[in-house]
Design a protein around this motif. Structure first.
Motif, short mmCIF file in Angstrom:
data_model
loop_
_atom_site.label_atom_id
_atom_site.label_comp_id
_atom_site.label_asym_id
_atom_site.label_seq_id
_atom_site.Cartn_x
_atom_site.Cartn_y
_atom_site.Cartn_z
N GLY A 67 0.79 -1.23 0.00
CA GLY A 67 0.00 0.00 0.00
C GLY A 67 0.82 1.28 0.00
N GLY A 68 2.12 1.19 -0.12
CA GLY A 68 2.99 2.36 -0.06
C GLY A 68 3.98 2.20 1.07
N TYR A 69 4.63 3.27 1.45
CA TYR A 69 5.59 3.21 2.56
C TYR A 69 4.85 3.24 3.89
CZ TYR A 69 9.93 3.64 -0.01
OH TYR A 69 11.01 3.39 -0.79
N HIS A 70 5.35 2.48 4.84
CA HIS A 70 4.83 2.49 6.20
C HIS A 70 5.97 2.47 7.19
CE1 HIS A 70 0.48 2.28 6.43
NE2 HIS A 70 0.46 1.46 5.40
N CYS A 71 5.78 3.17 8.26
CA CYS A 71 6.69 3.13 9.39
C CYS A 71 6.29 1.91 10.23
CB CYS A 71 6.53 4.41 10.19
SG CYS A 71 7.41 4.42 11.74
N HIS A 72 7.23 1.00 10.48
CA HIS A 72 6.98 -0.17 11.32
C HIS A 72 7.76 0.02 12.62
CE1 HIS A 72 5.76 -3.24 8.01
NE2 HIS A 72 5.11 -2.10 7.93
N VAL A 73 7.05 0.09 13.73
CA VAL A 73 7.68 0.24 15.04
C VAL A 73 7.66 -1.14 15.70
CG1 VAL A 73 7.60 1.39 17.28
CG2 VAL A 73 6.95 2.64 15.21
N GLN A 74 8.84 -1.71 15.88
CA GLN A 74 8.99 -3.05 16.46
C GLN A 74 9.08 -2.92 17.97
OE1 GLN A 74 9.59 -5.87 14.32
NE2 GLN A 74 9.55 -4.64 12.47
N CYS A 75 8.30 -3.72 18.70
CA CYS A 75 8.30 -3.72 20.16
C CYS A 75 8.61 -5.13 20.63
CB CYS A 75 6.94 -3.28 20.69
SG CYS A 75 6.46 -1.62 20.18
N VAL A 76 9.80 -5.30 21.22
CA VAL A 76 10.28 -6.63 21.59
C VAL A 76 10.61 -6.68 23.08
CG1 VAL A 76 11.99 -8.42 21.08
CG2 VAL A 76 11.33 -6.79 19.29
N PRO A 77 9.93 -7.55 23.85
CA PRO A 77 10.28 -7.71 25.26
C PRO A 77 11.67 -8.32 25.39
CG PRO A 77 8.09 -8.59 24.83
CD PRO A 77 8.73 -8.33 23.50
N ILE A 78 12.45 -7.80 26.35
CA ILE A 78 13.79 -8.33 26.61
C ILE A 78 13.98 -8.50 28.12
CG2 ILE A 78 14.85 -7.38 24.52
CD1 ILE A 78 16.01 -5.13 26.30
N VAL A 79 14.90 -9.35 28.49
CA VAL A 79 15.24 -9.54 29.90
C VAL A 79 15.81 -8.23 30.44
CG1 VAL A 79 16.70 -10.83 31.49
CG2 VAL A 79 15.68 -11.98 29.51
N PRO A 80 15.33 -7.77 31.59
CA PRO A 80 15.81 -6.47 32.10
C PRO A 80 17.27 -6.51 32.51
CG PRO A 80 14.34 -7.51 33.68
CD PRO A 80 14.34 -8.38 32.46
N TYR A 81 17.91 -5.38 32.36
CA TYR A 81 19.29 -5.20 32.77
C TYR A 81 19.33 -4.98 34.28
CZ TYR A 81 23.95 -3.14 32.99
OH TYR A 81 25.26 -2.88 33.28
N ASN A 82 20.18 -5.72 34.99
CA ASN A 82 20.18 -5.61 36.46
C ASN A 82 21.28 -4.71 37.01
OD1 ASN A 82 22.51 -7.11 36.35
ND2 ASN A 82 21.62 -8.97 37.15
N GLY A 83 22.04 -4.04 36.15
CA GLY A 83 23.03 -3.07 36.61
C GLY A 83 24.42 -3.60 36.87
N ASN A 84 24.63 -4.91 36.84
CA ASN A 84 25.97 -5.44 37.10
C ASN A 84 26.58 -6.07 35.85
OD1 ASN A 84 24.71 -7.88 36.82
ND2 ASN A 84 25.06 -8.58 38.91
N GLY A 85 26.06 -5.70 34.69
CA GLY A 85 26.60 -6.21 33.44
C GLY A 85 25.98 -7.53 32.99
N ARG A 86 24.97 -7.99 33.70
CA ARG A 86 24.31 -9.25 33.34
C ARG A 86 22.85 -9.03 33.05
NH1 ARG A 86 26.73 -13.48 37.74
NH2 ARG A 86 28.90 -12.96 37.36
N ARG A 87 22.32 -9.87 32.25
CA ARG A 87 20.87 -9.86 31.96
C ARG A 87 20.25 -11.10 32.55
NH1 ARG A 87 18.89 -5.82 29.03
NH2 ARG A 87 20.37 -4.63 27.89
#
Length: 87
Positions: A67-87
């Motif tokens: 249908g023409g150009y469309h903006c696709h906004v991807q929303c992907v859940p990820i494991v949260p960052y815990n602040g010590n360099g690990r997920r």
């Protein structure tokens, strides 16, 4: 509107696709469309945090569709960052 992408990155991966045809991305949408998209992202983010205990990674691309150009906004859940360099 929201849709499920082909090739899910996660079982809760969703797309936000503004109805307006925009070749340059969400920053160029009308103010009303942009606000609706931001509200939708925030609702998805809230669901992901409360229900899945994850963060939401969001990225977008503008692409040619039937249908023409469309903006696709991807929303992907990820494991949260815990602040010590690990997920």
């Amino acid at each position: 509107y929201m849709a499920l992408p082909c090739g899910l990155l996660d079982t809760h991966h969703v797309l936000i696709v503004p109805v307006a045809h925009e070749t340059r991305g969400s920053a160029y949408l009308s103010l009303e469309s942009y606000k609706e998209m931001e509200d939708t992202k925030e609702n998805i983010r809230s669901f992901v945090r409360k229900s899945l205990k994850k963060d939401l990674f969001v990225f977008e691309r503008a692409m040619q569709t039937k249908g023409g150009y469309h903006c696709h906004v991807q929303c992907v859940p990820i494991v949260p960052y815990n602040g010590n360099g690990r997920r």
